[in-house]
Design a protein around this motif. Structure first.
Motif, PDB file in Angstrom:
ATOM      1  N   SER A 139       0.813  -1.219   0.000  1.00  0.00           N
ATOM      2  CA  SER A 139       0.000   0.000   0.000  1.00  0.00           C
ATOM      3  C   SER A 139       0.843   1.264   0.000  1.00  0.00           C
ATOM      4  CB  SER A 139      -0.905   0.006   1.230  1.00  0.00           C
ATOM      5  OG  SER A 139      -0.126   0.130   2.424  1.00  0.00           O
ATOM      6  N   PHE A 144      -3.555  -0.982  13.291  1.00  0.00           N
ATOM      7  CA  PHE A 144      -3.332  -0.544  11.927  1.00  0.00           C
ATOM      8  C   PHE A 144      -3.193   0.964  11.857  1.00  0.00           C
ATOM      9  CE2 PHE A 144      -3.758  -4.221   9.343  1.00  0.00           C
ATOM     10  CZ  PHE A 144      -4.721  -5.039   9.890  1.00  0.00           C
ATOM     11  N   LEU A 174      -4.218  -6.147  16.993  1.00  0.00           N
ATOM     12  CA  LEU A 174      -3.508  -5.718  15.793  1.00  0.00           C
ATOM     13  C   LEU A 174      -3.820  -4.243  15.591  1.00  0.00           C
ATOM     14  CD1 LEU A 174      -1.836  -6.494  13.281  1.00  0.00           C
ATOM     15  CD2 LEU A 174      -3.945  -7.298  12.227  1.00  0.00           C
ATOM     16  N   TYR A 197      -6.263   2.465  13.802  1.00  0.00           N
ATOM     17  CA  TYR A 197      -7.353   1.537  14.098  1.00  0.00           C
ATOM     18  C   TYR A 197      -6.819   0.394  14.952  1.00  0.00           C
ATOM     19  CZ  TYR A 197      -9.980   3.767  10.308  1.00  0.00           C
ATOM     20  OH  TYR A 197     -10.638   4.673   9.514  1.00  0.00           O
ATOM     21  N   TYR A 253      -4.561   7.730  10.100  1.00  0.00           N
ATOM     22  CA  TYR A 253      -5.612   7.186  10.965  1.00  0.00           C
ATOM     23  C   TYR A 253      -5.037   5.975  11.695  1.00  0.00           C
ATOM     24  CZ  TYR A 253      -8.336   9.523   7.267  1.00  0.00           C
ATOM     25  OH  TYR A 253      -8.831  10.417   6.350  1.00  0.00           O
ATOM     26  N   THR A 277     -10.360   7.686   0.329  1.00  0.00           N
ATOM     27  CA  THR A 277      -9.895   6.312   0.377  1.00  0.00           C
ATOM     28  C   THR A 277      -8.706   6.185   1.306  1.00  0.00           C
ATOM     29  OG1 THR A 277     -10.634   5.970  -1.891  1.00  0.00           O
ATOM     30  CG2 THR A 277      -9.042   4.390  -0.997  1.00  0.00           C
ATOM     31  N   GLN A 278      -8.819   5.257   2.237  1.00  0.00           N
ATOM     32  CA  GLN A 278      -7.748   5.006   3.196  1.00  0.00           C
ATOM     33  C   GLN A 278      -6.983   3.752   2.802  1.00  0.00           C
ATOM     34  OE1 GLN A 278      -8.996   5.187   7.318  1.00  0.00           O
ATOM     35  NE2 GLN A 278     -10.403   6.875   6.906  1.00  0.00           N
ATOM     36  N   TYR A 279      -5.675   3.864   2.801  1.00  0.00           N
ATOM     37  CA  TYR A 279      -4.794   2.749   2.493  1.00  0.00           C
ATOM     38  C   TYR A 279      -4.110   2.317   3.776  1.00  0.00           C
ATOM     39  CZ  TYR A 279      -5.727   4.066  -2.287  1.00  0.00           C
ATOM     40  OH  TYR A 279      -6.364   4.359  -3.467  1.00  0.00           O
ATOM     41  N   PHE A 280      -4.142   1.026   4.017  1.00  0.00           N
ATOM     42  CA  PHE A 280      -3.692   0.504   5.307  1.00  0.00           C
ATOM     43  C   PHE A 280      -2.265  -0.029   5.257  1.00  0.00           C
ATOM     44  CE2 PHE A 280      -7.338   0.231   8.239  1.00  0.00           C
ATOM     45  CZ  PHE A 280      -8.313   0.745   7.407  1.00  0.00           C
ATOM     46  N   GLY A 281      -1.560   0.163   6.358  1.00  0.00           N
ATOM     47  CA  GLY A 281      -0.266  -0.462   6.538  1.00  0.00           C
ATOM     48  C   GLY A 281      -0.440  -1.917   6.946  1.00  0.00           C
ATOM     49  N   PRO A 282       0.676  -2.633   7.103  1.00  0.00           N
ATOM     50  CA  PRO A 282       0.619  -4.062   7.421  1.00  0.00           C
ATOM     51  C   PRO A 282       0.218  -4.362   8.857  1.00  0.00           C
ATOM     52  CG  PRO A 282       2.874  -3.328   7.325  1.00  0.00           C
ATOM     53  CD  PRO A 282       2.042  -2.173   6.874  1.00  0.00           C
TER      54      PRO A 282
END
Lengths: 112, 115
Positions: B2, B90, B88, B35, B33, B103-108
């Motif tokens: 991502s 994020f 976990l 989470y 952000y 649009t949100q792109y997430f890290g691992p």
């Protein structure tokens, strides 16, 4: 509070077949975004598809498409020609201002 | 990939301790952000920063805090850790704040285990 409901905890599909995952949401906003994310066993959150509420045309990304019914607040994901790599947890999410609100997820199993 | 990076990938610590999770957003993204994904609570929004300023708070405990630095990377600090904080975590990024592309792109993610 905004809520997203995924009523199917688990679904199964035969390889090469089509499956539809359901999602309903509740929002008081008139303009918003909806998303489907895929979470494979690696736990990475991968964006599958997004829909802007003001657009009447359903979004499509290759084998993935949505059926967006704004009045019914329904946002289902259709996966065509299912592949083994599609097996994952799928999350529906609605954008609410500065955050995403997620459903509980649907586990998709793909049978060979 | 991502484009969002998170470190560390895994963290094991003891109750009562403090940890810092780090996130670098995609190039050009101003919003970050955080989470939390746990078995009992699902995916929950914690906090949002835009260009260094806090924009929104979700279900973030008082023991948790975050900041976004001038280079736009963000850190999530978790203190007085309890067993229930195991989850976990994020980080996600997007271009805009309250307007623009959403649009949100997430890290691992960072997997935190509190023993």
């Amino acid at each position: 509070a905004q809520t997203v409901t995924q009523s199917q905890p688990e679904m199964s599909v035969q390889e090469a077949e089509t499956v539809t995952l359901s999602c309903t949401y509740d929002t008081s906003e008139s303009d918003y975004y909806l998303f489907w994310y895929k979470q494979p066993p690696s736990r990475q959150m991968i964006l599958v598809i997004r829909q802007e509420a003001y657009k009447q045309q359903n979004a499509t990304e290759n084998r993935f498409s949505v059926n967006f019914q704004k009045a019914a607040k329904s946002f289902s994901l259709k996966i065509s020609d299912s592949q083994l790599g599609d097996a994952a947890m799928y999350f529906c999410a609605s954008e609410n201002g500065n955050k995403l609100v997620f459903g509980a997820g649907t586990i998709l199993r793909v049978k060979s | 990939d991502s484009g969002v990076t998170q470190t560390p990938k895994h963290l094991i610590t003891a109750t009562g301790q403090r940890v810092t999770l780090r996130c670098s957003p995609r190039s050009g993204d101003l919003s970050v952000y955080w989470y939390q994904q746990s078995l009992d609570q699902g995916l929950q929004f914690l906090i949002h920063y835009y260009n260094g300023e806090e924009r929104a708070k979700g279900n973030i405990l008082e023991r948790f805090s975050a900041q976004q630095f001038p280079d736009l990377h963000s850190e999530l600090n978790l203190s007085s850790l309890e067993l229930g904080d195991s989850a976990l975590y994020f980080c996600a990024s997007s271009v805009g704040g309250t307007a623009g592309v959403k649009t949100q792109y997430f890290g691992p993610g960072t997997r935190l285990l509190v023993l």
